[in-house]
Design a protein around this motif. Structure first.
Motif, mmCIF file in Angstrom:
data_model
loop_
_atom_site.group_PDB
_atom_site.id
_atom_site.type_symbol
_atom_site.label_atom_id
_atom_site.label_comp_id
_atom_site.label_asym_id
_atom_site.label_seq_id
_atom_site.Cartn_x
_atom_site.Cartn_y
_atom_site.Cartn_z
ATOM 1 N N GLY A 263 0.787 -1.222 0.000
ATOM 2 C CA GLY A 263 0.000 0.000 0.000
ATOM 3 C C GLY A 263 0.825 1.280 0.000
ATOM 4 N N GLY A 264 2.077 1.171 -0.345
ATOM 5 C CA GLY A 264 2.952 2.339 -0.352
ATOM 6 C C GLY A 264 3.092 2.922 -1.745
ATOM 7 N N ALA A 265 3.741 4.052 -1.769
ATOM 8 C CA ALA A 265 3.997 4.711 -3.050
ATOM 9 C C ALA A 265 5.502 4.878 -3.217
ATOM 10 N N VAL A 266 5.962 4.572 -4.396
ATOM 11 C CA VAL A 266 7.376 4.760 -4.718
ATOM 12 C C VAL A 266 7.438 5.942 -5.679
ATOM 13 N N HIS A 267 7.805 7.099 -5.161
ATOM 14 C CA HIS A 267 7.761 8.328 -5.946
ATOM 15 C C HIS A 267 8.787 8.365 -7.069
ATOM 16 N N TRP A 268 9.872 7.698 -6.897
ATOM 17 C CA TRP A 268 10.956 7.767 -7.881
ATOM 18 C C TRP A 268 10.794 6.761 -9.010
ATOM 19 N N ALA A 269 9.955 5.745 -8.839
ATOM 20 C CA ALA A 269 9.899 4.631 -9.790
ATOM 21 C C ALA A 269 9.413 5.052 -11.176
ATOM 22 N N PHE A 270 8.404 5.901 -11.237
ATOM 23 C CA PHE A 270 7.869 6.296 -12.539
ATOM 24 C C PHE A 270 8.919 7.028 -13.360
ATOM 25 N N GLU A 271 9.560 8.018 -12.736
ATOM 26 C CA GLU A 271 10.558 8.786 -13.482
ATOM 27 C C GLU A 271 11.791 7.953 -13.822
ATOM 28 N N MET A 272 12.210 7.093 -12.921
ATOM 29 C CA MET A 272 13.362 6.240 -13.216
ATOM 30 C C MET A 272 13.049 5.295 -14.372
ATOM 31 N N SER A 273 11.835 4.766 -14.408
ATOM 32 C CA SER A 273 11.471 3.884 -15.523
ATOM 33 C C SER A 273 11.435 4.665 -16.838
ATOM 34 N N LEU A 274 11.016 5.931 -16.791
ATOM 35 C CA LEU A 274 11.062 6.769 -17.993
ATOM 36 C C LEU A 274 12.500 6.981 -18.453
ATOM 37 N N PHE A 275 13.398 7.223 -17.519
ATOM 38 C CA PHE A 275 14.803 7.426 -17.868
ATOM 39 C C PHE A 275 15.407 6.162 -18.478
ATOM 40 N N PHE A 276 15.201 5.029 -17.826
ATOM 41 C CA PHE A 276 15.755 3.767 -18.340
ATOM 42 C C PHE A 276 15.217 3.458 -19.732
ATOM 43 N N TYR A 277 13.904 3.569 -19.874
ATOM 44 C CA TYR A 277 13.278 3.248 -21.158
ATOM 45 C C TYR A 277 13.700 4.233 -22.241
ATOM 46 N N GLY A 278 13.726 5.507 -21.911
ATOM 47 C CA GLY A 278 14.096 6.522 -22.898
ATOM 48 C C GLY A 278 15.513 6.350 -23.402
ATOM 49 N N VAL A 279 16.452 6.137 -22.499
ATOM 50 C CA VAL A 279 17.849 5.939 -22.904
ATOM 51 C C VAL A 279 17.977 4.658 -23.713
ATOM 52 N N LEU A 280 17.290 3.613 -23.279
ATOM 53 C CA LEU A 280 17.319 2.334 -24.007
ATOM 54 C C LEU A 280 16.835 2.504 -25.440
ATOM 55 N N ILE A 281 15.735 3.172 -25.630
ATOM 56 C CA ILE A 281 15.159 3.354 -26.959
ATOM 57 C C ILE A 281 15.999 4.306 -27.803
ATOM 58 N N MET A 282 16.396 5.437 -27.219
ATOM 59 C CA MET A 282 17.133 6.424 -28.014
ATOM 60 C C MET A 282 18.511 5.917 -28.429
#
Length: 168
Positions: A41-60
């Motif tokens: 029931g917790g929230a991980v505030h950093w996970a969304f942005e970190m996943s965007l960074f990982f995915y973006g760098v991977l794709i680009m």
């Protein structure tokens, strides 16, 4: 010319293989976030942005690798009706368009990344994590440069193939 092709192919291969490992922290981040959210029931505030960074760098940064291995989406409707010379001309035209677009992207995105770096720009998502994103903006001109160089190498390969077919 062969040295240039080998160098660019090596850079594209190396960069593509290197960034492919980003899929592991991407998966770990998403799995961790889901487990924390649904089971605790917790929230991980950093996970969304970190996943965007990982995915973006991977794709680009994986774009040049994908181009080297001819794995981009292509519409082969025209090339089906063309002979070998026509296919070579179509490939060269396609790669020249890629190079032109990459030049524009590098020009515009490098200026934007530079301004972002000077400001030490942070995320616009306003999460408690609020990471700096200036470094991420540099991935755009870097990836466009790699793709543009690989497209030039592909033009050289097509020309080499065309010359060898013409001599036969």
């Amino acid at each position: 010319m062969n040295g240039y092709i080998r160098l660019i192919d090596w850079i594209s291969e190396w960069s593509g293989r290197l960034v492919s490992f980003l899929v592991l922290p991407l998966i770990a981040t998403i799995v961790y976030s889901v487990i924390i959210r649904y089971y605790f029931g917790g929230a991980v505030h950093w996970a969304f942005e970190m996943s965007l960074f990982f995915y973006g760098v991977l794709i680009m940064l994986g774009g040049a690798y994908t181009l080297k291995h001819q794995a981009h989406v292509r519409v082969d409707v025209l090339s089906h009706y063309l002979g070998p010379r026509g296919r070579c001309a179509l490939d060269i035209l396609s790669f020249l368009i890629i190079v032109a677009v990459c030049c524009v992207i590098v020009w515009l995105s490098a200026r934007s990344a530079w301004v972002s770096t000077l400001r030490l720009e942070r995320s616009a998502l306003q999460t408690p994590f609020n990471p700096q994103i200036w470094w991420y903006k540099w991935m755009i001109p870097l990836s466009a440069t790699l793709i543009g160089l690989q497209a030039l190498a592909e033009i050289a390969k097509v020309l080499r193939l065309f010359r060898s077919e013409a001599q036969e």
